[in-house]
Design a protein around this motif. Structure first.
Motif, PDB file in Angstrom:
ATOM      1  N   GLN A 289       1.195  -1.103  -0.199  1.00  0.00           N
ATOM      2  CA  GLN A 289      -0.009  -0.708  -0.513  1.00  0.00           C
ATOM      3  C   GLN A 289       1.008   1.656   0.091  1.00  0.00           C
ATOM      4  O   GLN A 289       0.223   2.162  -0.651  1.00  0.00           O
ATOM      5  N   ALA A 292       2.316   1.371  -3.290  1.00  0.00           N
ATOM      6  CA  ALA A 292       2.270   2.583  -4.609  1.00  0.00           C
ATOM      7  C   ALA A 292       1.380   3.466  -4.459  1.00  0.00           C
ATOM      8  O   ALA A 292       2.398   4.407  -5.223  1.00  0.00           O
ATOM      9  N   SER A 293       2.097   4.245  -3.191  1.00  0.00           N
ATOM     10  CA  SER A 293       1.468   5.456  -3.666  1.00  0.00           C
ATOM     11  C   SER A 293       3.718   5.925  -3.739  1.00  0.00           C
ATOM     12  O   SER A 293       3.624   7.121  -4.750  1.00  0.00           O
ATOM     13  N   GLY A 326      -5.826  -0.833  -4.898  1.00  0.00           N
ATOM     14  CA  GLY A 326      -4.434  -0.968  -5.096  1.00  0.00           C
ATOM     15  C   GLY A 326      -4.128  -0.915  -6.538  1.00  0.00           C
ATOM     16  O   GLY A 326      -3.402  -0.235  -6.480  1.00  0.00           O
ATOM     17  N   THR A 329      -3.801   1.840  -9.225  1.00  0.00           N
ATOM     18  CA  THR A 329      -3.007   3.093  -8.887  1.00  0.00           C
ATOM     19  C   THR A 329      -1.906   2.082  -9.293  1.00  0.00           C
ATOM     20  O   THR A 329      -1.169   3.251  -9.318  1.00  0.00           O
TER      21      THR A 329
END
Length: 698
Positions: A289, A292-293, A326, A329
């Protein structure tokens, strides 16, 4: 562990009686009775957290459990086991286990009247539907869970059976769905409810997690001050807790906030810190998670290979756990990174796959943002046709998101402007005078309080307390009035945009010894006087309000749009230049001119605008100048756009002026400077149909 209060003990007993568990719970619950229940809740939450990565192992441990531990009613224990079993299975898409857990909960609710078991069933199914990509169905189940939890627990939180973490998960699912659809006001209200629930339970992890998410939503709503204040509070709670997960969640959302505020470097640094904090937790799913960013931030920093490596590390984990929220993304970030690395075919394929997944799950806000980034990326590659196609898809989606809010805002603004336009300035002056008088009265009141307290301390103690309370109330009212006055003084009453006064204050604070830095775009509605003359001033107001909304939807989150005066609008875009600035100017031309404005009587009115823009300091000699002169130069570019036929953007690209005196001479006869080549302009008429190349430049 903090001992339970008397209120919690009484509420726990009342709840047990209402659920038919009076025989399992003693009549007088003590702290020793409550402690096993709290320990049980912590054990269940530990299983849920571990189940994120090893669901089969955790489910086997749950299945091996025997009778309830000492001090825990058997019915409460069985319900907690089956709820936890369902949560672990739902988060990894194990549908058979979910159905078995729901059926087991149903057996515990034979008479169908236990609202908490009904809430647990709805929550488990909501998490499963959301994971499988059925976002709307998941949101409906989460709303049902919220209704049942509210019915069972209300504003109370007895520690015996009203499990606050389960209720919080239902609220979080609802706020994530609202945020994904762009319904930010609804999402903000849900985070406030979730935060109140976490605070009542004194749960530091959930408080910090919720507050950091609320800060991101406040920034998206344009309230940067509130976003910073809330994030500081979240960070303070996380640091005081003993939860490493709380710090990871806060750093993750803090990085998102930095990115929204235009601080890409700070966002990258903070997201890397979040990844480092997550490492000791040994949770590949949590790492995925964060990655992903992080991949998006690495790509923005020009580190495309590292971004692609982060995507390739995280994607198999999300794929294994059916994490559909997710996956798009990661696909999107990987696609943009591949474009930067020259892998154009694979990059485009990844982008289209990501858009398709967002479309299937109804994540309109994420899809709208992605379309904007994809359009800019393809424009940078020279594929103007594809970039324009994505831009139009983005605009259509943005219109869909804003439709309801725009209609409500238009009606509200029109009514307010109609009744208060002539009196607003007088009201502001009157409030200023009232505030001054209130300050004097408050000071005099405080002096009287202290004099009376000194002279008649024992005889008039009650009166002194009353006066102190009145003084405190007066101060609170004074602060509220000052805050309201400040907001009203900074906003244009018709359009809701920043007004000229606020814009001047912002630009003045940005100046330094090196002069003004940033991009300015000045727009003027073409032939606006004809609108007022032919259709009436009410139609003119409708045009101004609609154009203001369209411009606000065309710019980035950290750009500032103001009504400069009459039918003129001024935009400050920090950090934007070259092709990015030209693309923004084109978006504004199309946002205004591509769709007619619907008047109150049902008629459609075609409106166009002329636009002048520039990025300062100007190439090629980069002469320093203050923001007033910068505005004057883009005004000249705007005038040139009108003289060339209107409905076009004219960008001031470069000037041969080597110093301030030469620049002043150029300003005196801007047209001659343009014809003689002392100033270079880019001219882009609005193109009414998609073409293969951008507008001509001179």
């Amino acid at each position: 562990m903090k001992p339970p209060s008397l209120q919690h003990l009484l509420l726990a007993l009342a709840f047990a009686l209402s659920c038919g568990l009076a025989q399992a719970v003693p009549e007088a619950l003590t702290a020793d009775d409550i402690s096993p229940l709290r320990s049980m809740g912590e054990q269940m939450e530990a299983w849920v957290q571990r189940g994120e990565d090893v669901p089969e192992q955790v489910l086997a441990e749950i299945a091996s459990q025997g009778p309830a531990p000492a001090g825990v009613p058997e019915a409460v224990w069985q319900r907690a086991l089956q709820r936890t079993r369902g949560l672990v299975a739902a988060r990894s898409g194990l549908e058979a286990e979910v159905r078995a857990a729901v059926a087991a909960l149903q057996l515990l609710n034979s008479d169908g009247r236990n609202a908490q078991i009904q809430a647990d069933q709805a929550l488990v199914q909501a998490l499963l539907q959301d994971l499988l990509g059925h976002a709307e169905m998941g949101a409906q189940q989460a709303r049902s869970a919220d209704v049942y939890y509210t019915q069972a627990c209300g504003v109370r939180l007895p520690p015996a059976d009203c499990e606050h973490r389960a209720w919080w998960r239902a609220l979080r699912l609802m706020w994530l769905r609202a945020e994904a659809q762009g319904a930010l006001v609804e999402a903000q209200g849900l985070t406030q409810r979730a935060q109140a629930l976490a605070a009542r339970a004194d749960d530091a992890l959930l408080q910090a997690w919720t507050l950091s998410g609320q800060a991101v939503i406040s920034q998206a709503l344009g309230d940067a001050d509130a976003a910073r204040r809330i994030m500081v509070q979240a960070d303070r709670i996380a640091r005081r807790s003993d939860s490493a997960l709380a710090l990871v969640r806060v750093r993750y959302n803090e990085a998102r906030l930095a990115l929204m505020q235009g601080d890409d470097r700070g966002g990258l640094r903070t997201m890397q810190e979040a990844l480092a904090l997550a490492k000791p937790l040994n949770s590949p799913r949590l790492d995925s998670q964060v990655l992903a960013s992080l991949s998006d931030l690495l790509r923005r920093a020009g580190r495309a290979r590292e971004a692609l490596a982060a995507v390739e590390r995280a994607y198999p984990v999300m794929k294994r756990h059916n994490e559909l929220r997710g996956q798009p993304t990661l696909l999107h970030n990987g696609g943009l990174a591949r474009l930067q690395l020259g892998q154009v075919a694979q990059g485009r394929s990844d982008l289209e796959d990501a858009l398709a997944m967002w479309s299937d799950t109804g994540a309109k806000a994420a899809m709208e943002s992605a379309l904007r980034e994809d359009s800019d990326a393809l424009a940078a590659l020279g594929d103007t046709h594809a970039a324009l196609e994505l831009y139009h898809r983005e605009q259509a989606l943005r219109a869909d998101i804003n439709k309801g809010n725009r209609e409500a805002a238009l009606a509200q603004q029109r009514e307010r402007y109609r009744s208060e336009a002539e009196k607003r300035e007088l009201d502001l002056l009157g409030r200023e005078n009232a505030l001054r008088a209130s300050r004097l009265q408050t000071q005099a009141l405080l002096e009287r309080v202290w004099l009376l307290a000194a002279a008649l301390l024992l005889l008039v103690a009650g009166v002194a307390v009353l006066l102190l309370k009145r003084a405190r109330d007066a101060n609170q009212q004074l602060r509220r009035s000052e805050a309201l006055l400040k907001v009203q003084s900074e906003r244009d009453p018709l359009t809701g945009l920043a007004n000229r006064r606020h814009f001047r204050e912002v630009l003045a604070t940005l100046e330094s010894d090196g002069g003004f830095r940033g991009a300015l775009l000045l727009l003027d509605i073409d032939h606006f006087k004809r609108v007022n003359d032919d259709f009436g001033h009410q139609a003119g107001d409708t045009v101004l309000i609609e154009i203001a909304h369209r411009l606000g939807s065309s710019v980035r989150l950290n750009d500032l749009v103001c009504r400069w005066g009459g039918e003129e609008f001024l935009v400050y875009a920090p950090g934007l230049r070259d092709e990015g600035l030209t693309a923004l100017a084109r978006r504004m031309l199309h946002a205004v001119g591509d769709q007619p404005v619907r008047l109150e009587d049902g008629r459609d009115l075609t409106v166009t605008t002329s636009l002048g823009y520039a990025c300062f300091p100007l190439p090629q000699h980069e002469v320093n100048l203050d923001w007033d002169r910068a505005v004057n130069l883009v005004d000249m570019a705007l005038y040139t756009a009108k003289s060339m036929g209107r409905d076009r953007a004219v960008g001031l690209q470069a000037t041969l002026a080597e110093d301030g005196d030469a620049l002043v001479a150029m300003e005196r006869d801007f047209e001659m400077a343009r014809l003689s080549g002392e100033v270079q302009l880019r001219v882009d008429p609005r193109i009414t149909a998609p073409v293969a190349a951008a507008g001509s430049g001179t």
